[in-house]
Design an enzyme around this catalytic site. Structure first.
Site, mmCIF file in Angstrom:
data_model
loop_
_atom_site.group_PDB
_atom_site.id
_atom_site.type_symbol
_atom_site.label_atom_id
_atom_site.label_comp_id
_atom_site.label_asym_id
_atom_site.label_seq_id
_atom_site.Cartn_x
_atom_site.Cartn_y
_atom_site.Cartn_z
ATOM 1 N N LEU A 85 1.921 1.329 -6.421
ATOM 2 C CA LEU A 85 1.643 0.095 -7.173
ATOM 3 C C LEU A 85 0.150 -0.128 -7.378
ATOM 4 O O LEU A 85 -0.287 -1.227 -7.733
ATOM 5 C CB LEU A 85 2.269 -1.116 -6.464
ATOM 6 C CG LEU A 85 3.799 -1.097 -6.389
ATOM 7 C CD1 LEU A 85 4.336 -2.339 -5.693
ATOM 8 C CD2 LEU A 85 4.417 -0.984 -7.789
ATOM 9 N N GLY A 86 -0.634 0.898 -7.133
ATOM 10 C CA GLY A 86 -2.055 0.818 -7.448
ATOM 11 C C GLY A 86 -2.855 -0.030 -6.473
ATOM 12 O O GLY A 86 -3.892 -0.578 -6.814
ATOM 13 N N ASP B 195 -5.222 4.226 -12.729
ATOM 14 C CA ASP B 195 -5.011 3.077 -11.846
ATOM 15 C C ASP B 195 -6.173 2.083 -11.925
ATOM 16 O O ASP B 195 -5.965 0.874 -12.045
ATOM 17 C CB ASP B 195 -4.855 3.534 -10.382
ATOM 18 C CG ASP B 195 -3.495 4.139 -10.110
ATOM 19 O OD1 ASP B 195 -2.808 4.508 -11.080
ATOM 20 O OD2 ASP B 195 -3.125 4.259 -8.926
ATOM 21 N N ALA C 97 -6.553 1.307 -5.905
ATOM 22 C CA ALA C 97 -7.445 1.044 -7.042
ATOM 23 C C ALA C 97 -7.750 -0.451 -7.161
ATOM 24 O O ALA C 97 -8.891 -0.843 -7.426
ATOM 25 C CB ALA C 97 -6.819 1.545 -8.337
ATOM 26 N N ALA C 98 -6.738 -1.288 -6.926
ATOM 27 C CA ALA C 98 -6.950 -2.733 -7.035
ATOM 28 C C ALA C 98 -7.966 -3.205 -5.994
ATOM 29 O O ALA C 98 -8.811 -4.064 -6.274
ATOM 30 C CB ALA C 98 -5.625 -3.484 -6.891
ATOM 31 N N ALA D 141 0.853 -1.192 0.000
ATOM 32 C CA ALA D 141 0.000 0.000 0.000
ATOM 33 C C ALA D 141 0.889 1.242 0.000
ATOM 34 O O ALA D 141 2.045 1.179 0.431
ATOM 35 C CB ALA D 141 -0.879 -0.007 1.244
#
Ligand code: PMV
Length: 304
Positions: A96-97, A142, A100-101, A92
């Site tokens: 690295l998104g 993202d 959004a993931a 987090a």
């Protein structure tokens, strides 16, 4: 079970917030989520977090709760009786998104539980309700890459375009250990743009030119050209005060270990770098050099 990819932005972060094109690649790692009938709850397993709709969340999880509420609101009551479990396998606050993931995976899990068949772009669109809570006015790159996978060129309010390298390309991603806040970094760029509009707009135009060339370099699977473009993009990002001494050390170490170029990825101010390798073997050497510096480094491939 729904899966959503983590991501690395290869070119055009920040410029994409102001209408330019970005290129992003999905990671194999990401977030998985499931949903089942029951009194509304959201558990994020590795973080030891469980939220329920009936209890006030602890202060540190208030935004998580707001984001979950915002997603549920888009379902107009149909998602109010679902227990969601999410498993996060990306860092987090590292660019690295992860956020959004999480949003895309939760939307995917809800859709599955409701028996709704949705497209990647519909899931990404709905996950923007989640993203807005964390990032204010995100460009949407993202969520788009997290839902679509692969390698994409993304521009605000335009359909995504898929990029297909002629052959597999190896990249290295490394997290230096410094957390970063996308919201703060985006706000810092916006302040610079208010003070010196010409300079910042020219920088974005420069980044846009690199991104245009990068599309060709990626499709040709030209690792040397991609690396050179990474280095140039990094200089422009550093000129917007988005790099840190730690990120510079990671980029230099990657280059000295054989990378054809390296840059920060995502919001900057900490987080990760991405480096281009000539081949899979070179990528392994670069990973080892970065791990020796205490970074959490791994390889990822751009697939044809
Ligand atoms: O969430 P991050 O750190 O990967 O950054 C997102 C990319 C930005 O261009 C900085 C912001 C945005 O909304 O596109």
């Amino acid at each position: 079970m729904a899966f959503a990819h983590g991501k690395v932005i290869l070119f055009g972060e920040h410029a994409v917030v102001f209408g330019r094109t970005a290129i992003a690649a999905a990671l194999d790692r990401g977030v998985t989520a499931t949903a089942r009938q029951g009194p509304a709850a959201l558990t994020i397993r590795p973080w030891g977090v469980t939220l329920t709709s009936s209890e006030a969340p602890p202060l540190e999880h208030r935004r998580l709760r707001d984001a979950w509420d915002a997603v549920r609101a888009t379902y107009e009551g149909r998602a109010d009786e679902l227990v969601i479990d999410a498993d996060v396998a990306v860092h987090a606050a590292a660019g690295l998104g992860c956020s959004a993931a999480l949003g895309v995976a939760i939307v995917g899990a809800i859709d599955e539980a409701l028996g709704a068949v949705t497209t990647a772009s519909e899931r990404a669109g709905r996950a923007m309700a989640w993203e807005r809570v964390f990032h204010g006015a995100p460009s949407g790159v993202d969520a788009a890459i997290s839902a679509s996978g692969g390698v994409i060129a993304f521009r605000r309010d335009a359909p995504i375009e898929r990029l297909r390298p002629r052959r597999e390309m190896s990249l290295v991603v490394a997290f230096g250990g410094e957390a970063s806040s996308t919201k703060e970094m985006v706000a810092s760029v916006a302040r610079q743009r208010e003070r010196s509009a010409d300079r910042v707009e020219q920088t974005f135009d420069g980044i846009e030119t690199l991104t245009r060339n990068a599309r060709l370099a990626i499709e040709a699977a030209d690792a040397v050209a991609v690396g050179q473009l990474f280095d140039l993009n990094q200089m422009l990002l550093a000129s917007l005060a988005l790099s840190t001494p730690r990120l510079e050390v990671l980029c230099r170490t990657a280059r000295e270990a054989g990378a054809t170029g390296a840059k920060l990825t995502g919001a900057g101010g900490g987080g990760c770098i991405v480096a281009a390798a000539r081949d899979a073997r070179s990528a392994t050497t670069i990973v080892a050099a970065l791990v020796a510096l205490g970074a959490d480094a791994f390889t990822t491939e751009l697939k044809p």
